[in-house]
Design an enzyme around this catalytic site. Structure first.
Site, PDB file in Angstrom:
ATOM      1  N   ASN A  70      -0.076 102.219 -91.696  1.00 45.21           N
ATOM      2  CA  ASN A  70      -0.333 101.629 -90.407  1.00 45.21           C
ATOM      3  C   ASN A  70      -0.098  99.801 -90.551  1.00 45.21           C
ATOM      4  O   ASN A  70      -0.653  99.419 -91.672  1.00 45.21           O
ATOM      5  CB  ASN A  70      -1.410 101.904 -90.056  1.00 45.21           C
ATOM      6  N   TYR A 111       0.943  96.108 -89.012  1.00 46.91           N
ATOM      7  CA  TYR A 111       1.114  95.232 -87.668  1.00 46.91           C
ATOM      8  C   TYR A 111       1.506  93.687 -88.162  1.00 46.91           C
ATOM      9  O   TYR A 111       2.477  93.357 -87.618  1.00 46.91           O
ATOM     10  CB  TYR A 111      -0.226  95.080 -87.030  1.00 46.91           C
TER      11      TYR A 111
HETATM   12  C1  GCO Z   1      -5.893 100.781 -85.691  1.00 47.34           C
HETATM   13  C2  GCO Z   1      -5.825 102.068 -84.911  1.00 47.34           C
HETATM   14  C3  GCO Z   1      -5.296 102.119 -83.487  1.00 47.34           C
HETATM   15  C4  GCO Z   1      -5.318 100.788 -82.816  1.00 47.34           C
HETATM   16  C5  GCO Z   1      -3.954 100.165 -83.090  1.00 47.34           C
HETATM   17  C6  GCO Z   1      -3.643  98.730 -82.400  1.00 47.34           C
HETATM   18  O1  GCO Z   1      -4.931 100.789 -86.323  1.00 47.34           O
HETATM   19  O2  GCO Z   1      -6.422 100.125 -85.257  1.00 47.34           O
HETATM   20  O3  GCO Z   1      -5.355 103.304 -85.662  1.00 47.34           O
HETATM   21  O4  GCO Z   1      -6.108 102.840 -82.764  1.00 47.34           O
HETATM   22  O5  GCO Z   1      -5.211 100.926 -81.398  1.00 47.34           O
HETATM   23  O6  GCO Z   1      -3.628  99.841 -84.444  1.00 47.34           O
HETATM   24  O7  GCO Z   1      -4.831  97.965 -82.652  1.00 47.34           O
END
Ligand code: GCO
Length: 474
Positions: free
Chosen positions: A295, A297
């Site tokens: 994951n 971002y």
């Molecule tokens: C995370 C979670 C998600 C979030 C997304 C945005 O990575 O925190 O898996 O539930 O909603 O990442 O913050």
């Protein structure tokens, strides 16, 4: 491999959600309370006092939403199973109506030609288990394995891909150290024990799933941070190593190497001697992964101190890779260590947009994970959206974010990273934890009052990408 715009044949395109964030129906058909229901009911914890209802009412609208997944040409859908729907007390009697929902969802997905990818724990721990000690309590790991067995027995003939835990860093440190996620505790030692028991729960659950005899590929979704020193000074480089240790390697080393990193144990020795680790734990945690979910971002920069820096650019440590850590020091940080923003464009979450972090995180994890398949199990962004008079949602910033990060992922694939798929976060606008419904990550806009869905321009863009494997020209 063809040109620089096209992913390999068979690359999997999906979208991701999580039970508490989209299902609503928090008391329907026997569902028990979770720690997030309790957290939402605690004044001041969630923006606007928002709760898990109505969310996207997905519990009642799943068939409509699977239709949207088809419209987006998705090959797979990553969802999470709500533990308190299946075992309302956390253990003991199974709530058949709860399991029946996931049965229907899986069958609807398969009928639509969409692979079901199931996460077993996306933070909605049954409250009854929290009352018994929660993740800082070792027994919770065993209860998690029991729950995994129940779900895998029922769905394992049709669900082949399992993620045991989503983001153990969030569940442990945001929930037990920074206190900005459920259960809202601020106890670093409990947070470290929770982190360990989440990893142990992963290992025990993997064994439980495999024991069903179904054909299962098991992974975990880890939010690996891209942590960069703010400057090349030895002090900032050391701060980055320390932050990287407690943010990343405290998870990936046990999972991939079967041991906690020595420098992290030393950095944390003033807090704990890790005596909550039993002799057989690390062998269980290091059970072979069939894939690793990533994951990602945003990158983050750290410095040894705020000295000489613009005060408007620094914040307390512990704000992980784009998570709403909200400040405070990361586990084991010195009082001086800080995060430093770089003045890049930011999303509605305040996360800096730098697609190079996607390339870096994939290259690093490929090097550390011994060649197992990688999947981006979350990547996406929040921007403020409005439905225009023509009934559309024009979101060029979100398209630009996806294009940049997908392009970086393709560069990683072209460099030899065994990335096999990508799941956008998220299919639908949804409950964004402590931010409530104020942050919209969806490829599809949801009007929470009417539950009307509108596919955003980014959703149409993603449908072209998922349908062709080529990065769409704008
Ligand atoms: C995370 C979670 C998600 C979030 C997304 C945005 O990575 O925190 O898996 O539930 O909603 O990442 O913050």
């Amino acid at each position: 491999m063809t040109d620089r715009e096209e992913f390999p044949e068979g690359f999997l395109w999906g979208a991701a959600t999580a039970s508490f964030q989209i299902e609503g129906a928090t008391t329907a058909d026997g569902r028990g309370a979770s720690i997030w229901d309790t957290f939402c009911a605690t004044p001041g914890k969630v923006l606007g006092g928002d709760t898990g209802d109505p969310a996207d009412d997905h519990y009642h609208r799943h068939a409509q939403d699977v239709g949207l997944m088809r419209e987006l040409n998705l090959g797979a859908y990553r969802f999470s199973v709500a533990w308190p729907r299946v075992l309302p007390e956390g253990s003991g009697e199974v709530n058949r109506a709860g399991l029946d929902f996931y049965d229907r969802l899986v069958d609807t997905l398969l009928a639509a030609g969409i692979q079901p990818w199931a996460t077993l724990y996306h933070w909605d721990l049954p409250q009854r288990l929290q009352d018994a000690g929660g993740w800082p309590h070792r027994d919770t790991a065993r209860r998690f394995a029991d729950y995994a067995a129940v779900v895998a027995e029922r769905l394992g003939d049709r669900v082949r891909h399992w993620m045991t835990v989503n983001e153990p860093w969030c569940a442990s440190f945001l929930g037990h150290h920074l206190g900005v996620h459920a259960p809202g505790h601020r106890d670093p030692v409990a947070a470290l024990a929770a982190a360990h028991h989440l990893l142990l729960g992963h290992g025990l659950a993997a064994e439980a799933i495999r024991s069903t005899g179904h054909d299962a590929r098991i992974g975990l979704a880890h939010n690996q941070a891209v942590i960069r020193p703010h400057s090349a000074t030895a002090e900032d480089v050391r701060a980055a190593r320390r932050a990287d240790g407690v943010r990343n390697r405290i998870f990936t080393d046990p999972l991939l190497r079967g041991a906690y990193p020595a420098d992290v144990l030393a950095d944390l020795a003033h807090l704990t001697d890790f005596s909550f680790v039993a002799d057989t734990d690390l062998a269980a945690i290091a059970t072979p992964l069939d894939f690793l979910g990533v994951n990602y971002y945003a990158p983050e920069w750290v410095a040894a101190s705020a000295k000489g820096l613009d005060p408007d650019t620094v914040s307390g440590g512990g704000v992980g890779s784009g998570e709403d850590g909200g400040g405070g020091a990361w586990i084991g940080a010195t009082p001086e260590e800080v995060h430093v923003s770089q003045g890049l464009p930011v999303t509605h979450m305040g996360w800096e947009v730098d697609p190079s972090g996607m390339y870096d995180v994939l290259r690093r994890l490929a090097a550390e994970s011994g060649g197992i398949d990688l999947y981006v199990t979350e990547n996406g962004c929040a921007y403020e959206d409005t439905v225009t008079g023509d009934g559309a949602v024009h979101d060029p910033d979100r398209i630009a974010y996806y294009e940049g990060h997908v392009r970086a992922a393709l560069e990683a694939v072209r460099s030899g990273v065994p990335l096999r798929g990508y799941f956008a976060w998220s299919l639908l606008d949804n409950f964004e934890w402590a931010w409530g419904y104020s942050r919209r990550f969806g490829l599809v806009h949801v009007d929470y009052a009417t539950q009307e869905r509108v596919v955003k321009d980014s959703g149409r863009w993603y449908a072209r990408l998922a349908g062709t494997g080529r990065i769409p020209r704008r």
